[in-house]
Design an enzyme around this catalytic site. Structure first.
Site, PDB file in Angstrom:
ATOM      1  N   SER A  43       0.854  -1.184   0.000  1.00  0.00           N
ATOM      2  CA  SER A  43       0.000   0.000   0.000  1.00  0.00           C
ATOM      3  C   SER A  43       0.887   1.230   0.000  1.00  0.00           C
ATOM      4  O   SER A  43       2.077   1.160   0.311  1.00  0.00           O
ATOM      5  CB  SER A  43      -0.900   0.020   1.241  1.00  0.00           C
ATOM      6  OG  SER A  43      -0.116   0.183   2.409  1.00  0.00           O
ATOM      7  N   ILE A 137       6.126  -3.967   7.694  1.00  0.00           N
ATOM      8  CA  ILE A 137       6.232  -2.533   7.904  1.00  0.00           C
ATOM      9  C   ILE A 137       7.230  -1.973   6.886  1.00  0.00           C
ATOM     10  O   ILE A 137       8.363  -2.449   6.798  1.00  0.00           O
ATOM     11  CB  ILE A 137       6.700  -2.203   9.334  1.00  0.00           C
ATOM     12  CG1 ILE A 137       5.718  -2.787  10.373  1.00  0.00           C
ATOM     13  CG2 ILE A 137       6.852  -0.699   9.501  1.00  0.00           C
ATOM     14  CD1 ILE A 137       4.327  -2.185  10.306  1.00  0.00           C
ATOM     15  N   LYS A 138       6.799  -0.958   6.161  1.00  0.00           N
ATOM     16  CA  LYS A 138       7.663  -0.347   5.147  1.00  0.00           C
ATOM     17  C   LYS A 138       8.527   0.735   5.789  1.00  0.00           C
ATOM     18  O   LYS A 138       8.015   1.653   6.427  1.00  0.00           O
ATOM     19  CB  LYS A 138       6.817   0.249   4.023  1.00  0.00           C
ATOM     20  CG  LYS A 138       6.081  -0.802   3.206  1.00  0.00           C
ATOM     21  CD  LYS A 138       5.083  -0.193   2.242  1.00  0.00           C
ATOM     22  CE  LYS A 138       5.753   0.412   1.040  1.00  0.00           C
ATOM     23  NZ  LYS A 138       4.745   0.834   0.011  1.00  0.00           N
ATOM     24  N   ILE A 139       9.836   0.596   5.608  1.00  0.00           N
ATOM     25  CA  ILE A 139      10.811   1.548   6.138  1.00  0.00           C
ATOM     26  C   ILE A 139      11.718   1.986   4.990  1.00  0.00           C
ATOM     27  O   ILE A 139      12.262   1.133   4.269  1.00  0.00           O
ATOM     28  CB  ILE A 139      11.654   0.919   7.267  1.00  0.00           C
ATOM     29  CG1 ILE A 139      10.753   0.528   8.450  1.00  0.00           C
ATOM     30  CG2 ILE A 139      12.765   1.863   7.713  1.00  0.00           C
ATOM     31  CD1 ILE A 139      11.486  -0.207   9.560  1.00  0.00           C
TER      32      ILE A 139
END
Length: 946
Positions: A43, A137-139
């Site tokens: 997303s 989790i996007k980092i």
């Protein structure tokens, strides 16, 4: 649909979807894709922004949050609900693959890209709030993001590392993953169910490198042309080689023995942004074991439709990949500089998108609080409203939107020839995104041109000229940029007037033709190329021209051979009338200094508001189209277009789109543009009114009259705009509506058989003139000192008498209720002639209560001309011609006066053979005096009938 997703899984690559919106769950679309082999989802804020701001997906939940003042909390509330739902749907995939796939990504706020501790804290909070084992989790892979990646992995949280463009930054992210696993392993904590991907961005590399390469090519370094479109794949191949080395060595081997998964490279940004490149360029060439490719919906559907799986394609021609990187370095094009810029731009872009999403949420909450009108409001009396609802039901039941987005021809035709046409005519559905990806390059090109040129002139016809003309009329002259002009007339006086207004030495000409062989743009080019040669010299002339055309056309080759300043090749799967948001509309707009990024962004809003996963009832464009089609089927087939003064020219573009798309097979919607609103009693019961620009600032007296018409029982459709940049939304909404109306009417909305017929007539007549030195014309039935009158076959029985007034009166007697009267004028399109024709049409409308249209030749041949020949026999035609007082020579062709005459005669022939009613009125002298005489004759004729 094919089995490509499972084939890819079998050779080690997983396909994830770069899209999430709530309607995907209710519609069953996400489950359908999972059943086809989709193995994960990502997303991003842009998707949420469009879905919340422009769509209706989240309105129900947002209504429960209208009292919340913090948009971040609102976003997290709706995002977490979606992410949980998606994780639950993918959970069986996660289980079946032992934690390899089935992940859904949610990013920490992009504003934390340079805040290590803030990123770590946000990751932990989101991980616990979503509370799903298959969340990632996007980092971002920034310098500050690297320690956050390590700490988050060490905490047992799955991580999707984003914004990786260079091999070096990729390696840093991979090492952070390994170090995080080592820290866990050292504590005796399990590492067998921790997953990570490293998102390596692809197409954006080509976007930026191509811009640098093209700038050098434009300066004459044509040896660099083979490097266009090569950098991204080469860079990605080398990144994969680094992956093999990192995760095939002893260091990771020790972790693997404890159950660790490799951190798979994820190829991101793999949709093709440049329409000149194949749609699966960044998919088919990057197939690799232990990788993921995340694709947007249109690329996924293309893969399922015609994708080819070549196992380990990424290992092909590694020497060639290295050679590309070396060639760029030799040309002093620094890939390091490009990737560092992309990281910085990416962080800013993601932050901007996040802030835009928050603004969209605030805007939507404000609208819900205020009860703002819908973007498309349809008002119709009970029986007609029922017909519109029934049409919407049929579109919904037939899965119209999904078929549109997957380029399925079945809503329009099952006939094989039509099926082939339709399959190659739906590129417009997603073109706004592709053009938006090129908007930076277009702005840079425009900025450079602004330093050299004071005028930009579009040389086109029909679809290639109308959108630029509407944008010119709407936005005018931008300070610091050239004035935009559009030439789409073969009238010698009009061409001469344009020529006289230009400083040729400071003019840039755009030769705009989809086919590359259209007669009028070719003639315009020949004329002005000679004029430029005469002014700046033959060796410098080509530097004053650019071309916009389809790939492989004669125009493309000639432009390259002649070394035009630029050649833009458009997506060939777009018909001219659907091309406003492609290069045909946006290149002239950029050169004029207009904000094409904002225009295209508004169009993308409309895309999301009409997404494949939405119900037809919730899609404003489909609702609009259902109304147009249903009302036409119920006798309301005269679509009267009224535009707010700020966008008063818009109707000319909509007129072409509607007429050429629906006017065929004996049916059609008759668009009525430029007819001023009158009292309710001057209209028949065949009208529907559409108002473009509801809510735009400024007074418009038309709104009060629309209210009176609605009260009188006429259907009225209102299209909301916030400002003039929403013209991008209007372009797209009308295109969706036209496609939907075609489906309701049961016609192919993408062919134009009778337009080609008129072109063929013109070519035959020109060949006749070349051999005989004249045209074969019928004898006039009425001849006076000031006019010659030629009846169409449908009026051969009319008693024309001996003068213009009697002839006009005889034709007026043939006009009946439900007809429309078309004034097709082969005269200069200037203020005086427009005013004279306005007087004429209003006289006829008010007296006979019929719709009227005005078209200037030959431009109308490429728009309403299709309806005149292919639509219902409801038209009564007044073709108006004259003898221009002088000719303008066209090198290698006949003069413009002769070309104009051939077009008028060819048009007359097409109408004549279909038994249309009407006359050709030819004025040998001054056309303005002729129009005045015609006005007087019509006033007398309709007064006698009234």
């Amino acid at each position: 649909m094919g089995d490509q997703l499972r084939e890819l899984a079998n050779v080690g690559q997983s396909i994830w979807l770069d899209n999430i919106r709530r309607s995907m769950f209710a519609s069953g679309e996400l489950q359908r894709l999972i059943d086809l082999g989709l193995r994960g989802m990502t997303s991003n804020p842009t998707i949420f922004e469009k879905a919340t701001g422009s769509g209706s997906d989240y309105d129900e939940q947002l209504r429960t949050l209208v009292d919340e003042t913090d948009p971040v909390k609102v976003f997290e509330a709706i995002a977490i609900r979606d992410i949980r739902s998606a994780c639950d749907l993918f959970h069986p995939v996660w289980e079946e693959t032992n934690g390899l796939d089935g992940y859904v990504s949610l990013e920490v706020s992009p504003t934390l890209a340079h805040d290590s501790q803030g990123t770590i804290e946000a990751a932990r909070r989101l991980w616990h709030e979503v509370n799903r084992p298959n969340l990632m989790i996007k980092i971002p892979g920034t310098a500050e993001g690297v320690p956050a990646i390590k700490a988050t992995i060490a905490a047992g949280i799955n991580v999707n590392v984003t914004l990786l463009f260079s091999v070096d930054r990729y390696e840093a992210a991979a090492n952070a993953y390994i170090e995080g696993l080592e820290e866990r392993a050292a504590k005796g904590e399990p590492i067998d169910r921790i997953a990570s991907v490293a998102s390596f961005f692809v197409s954006r590399i080509d976007n930026n490198v191509d811009k640098l390469v093209q700038a050098r090519i434009d300066k004459g370094e044509h040896q660099l042309e083979p490097l266009l479109g090569k950098a991204a794949i080469a860079n990605t191949k080398l990144a994969y080689q680094r992956f093999l080395k990192l995760f095939g060595g002893d260091r990771f081997g020790a972790l693997k023995a404890k159950g660790a998964h490799v951190q798979r490279p994820l190829w991101a940004s793999t949709s093709t942004k440049n329409p000149a490149y194949p749609d699966l360029m960044y998919v088919e060439n990057l197939i690799a074991r232990d990788t993921v490719n995340t694709v947007p919906p249109n690329t996924l559907e293309a893969l399922l439709d015609h994708g080819t799986v070549r196992p380990d394609a990424i290992l092909e021609d590694l020497d060639g990949a290295r050679a590309v990187i070396e060639a760029l370095a030799k040309a002093q094009i620094s890939l390091y500089d490009v990737t560092e810029t992309l990281v910085a731009d990416g962080v800013k872009s993601f932050a901007d998108s996040f802030n835009a999403m928050l603004d969209a949420i605030k805007g939507k909450l404000d609208k819900l609080r205020e009860g703002a009108p819908p973007r498309v409001g349809v008002g119709a009396p009970g029986d007609l409203a029922g017909a519109v609802d029934a049409a919407l039901d049929r579109l919904s039941q037939s899965d119209f939107l999904r078929k549109l987005w997957t380029h399925d021809p079945s809503p329009w035709s099952a006939d094989p020839p039509h099926v082939e046409i339709i399959k190659h005519a739906l590129g417009w559905v997603e073109i706004a995104q592709q053009t938006h990806a090129q908007s930076g390059e277009l702005r840079d090109f425009a900025h450079a041109c602004a330093k050299r040129f004071e005028h930009v002139v579009v040389l086109g016809m029909g679809g290639s000229s109308l959108a630029p003309d509407i944008l010119r009329a709407t936005f005018g002259k931008t300070p610091g940029y050239p004035a935009l002009h559009v030439l789409d007339s073969t009238d010698p006086q009009q061409i001469k007037a344009l020529d006289d207004s230009l400083d040729i030495a400071k003019s840039l000409f755009i030769v705009s033709s989809k086919s590359g062989t259209t007669t009028e743009p070719d003639a315009f080019f020949r004329y002005f190329f000679q004029r430029v040669q005469q002014t700046v010299g033959a060796s410098n002339a080509a530097d004053h021209f650019i071309a916009i055309t389809d790939p492989g056309t004669k125009l493309e080759q000639e432009a390259k051979d002649d070394k035009f300043l630029r050649v833009f090749t458009n997506d060939p799967n777009i018909g001219g009338r659907y091309s406003a948001l492609s290069y045909f509309g946006m290149v002239p707009a950029a050169l004029a200094g207009y904000d094409i990024s904002a225009i295209l962004d508004r169009a993308i809003n409309a895309m999301h508001a009409n997404a494949a996963t939405l119900a037809a009832y919730d899609a404003p464009g489909v609702r609009f189209g259902a109304a147009l089609g249903a009302l036409a089927k119920n006798g309301r087939d005269k679509l009267t277009i009224i535009a707010h003064p700020a966008i008063k020219a818009f109707g000319a573009w909509a007129e072409q789109l509607i007429a050429e798309s629906t006017g065929k097979s004996g049916t059609g919607i008759v668009p009525v543009d430029g007819e001023p609103l009158g009292a309710a009693n001057v209209y028949g019961n065949d009208r529907v009114f559409v108002y473009v620009g509801e809510c735009l600032p400024g007074e418009d007296p038309a709104l009060a009259k629309l209210g009176e018409l609605e009260s009188a029982g006429h259907p009225v459709i209102r299209l909301v705009m916030n400002d003039t940049l929403d013209i991008g939304e209007q372009f797209y909404t009308w295109e969706i509506a036209t496609a939907a109306a075609g489906a309701v009417l049961g016609i192919d909305a993408f062919d134009q058989p009778n337009v080609q017929e008129s072109k063929d007539n013109t070519k035959r007549l020109l060949a006749e003139f070349a051999s005989e030195g004249k045209f074969t014309e019928p004898e006039p039935r009425v001849r006076t000192d000031g006019a010659l009158v030629f009846p169409l076959s449908g009026s051969h029985g009319a008693a024309l008498g001996a003068g213009l007034q009697s002839a006009v009166a005889a034709i007026a007697e043939q006009i009946k209720a439900g007809d429309y009267v078309a004034f097709n004028a082969y005269v200069p399109m200037d203020e005086d002639d427009e005013a004279a024709l306005l007087r004429i049409r209003t006289t006829v409308r008010d007296a006979l209560h019929v719709a009227t249209t005005v078209g200037f030749g030959p431009r109308f041949l490429h728009s309403t001309g299709q309806l005149h020949k292919g639509g219902p026999n409801e038209g009564v035609f007044f073709q108006i011609t004259y003898d221009p007082p002088f000719d303008l020579a066209i090198p290698g062709m006949v003069g413009f006066r002769t070309l104009q005459r051939s077009q008028a005669l060819g048009d007359f022939e097409s109408l004549d053979k279909r038994d249309r009613r009407g006359i050709r009125v030819h004025f040998p002298g001054d056309p303005k005096a002729g129009l005045a005489a015609l006005a007087s004759a019509l006033e007398a004729a309709v007064s006698a009938r009234a």
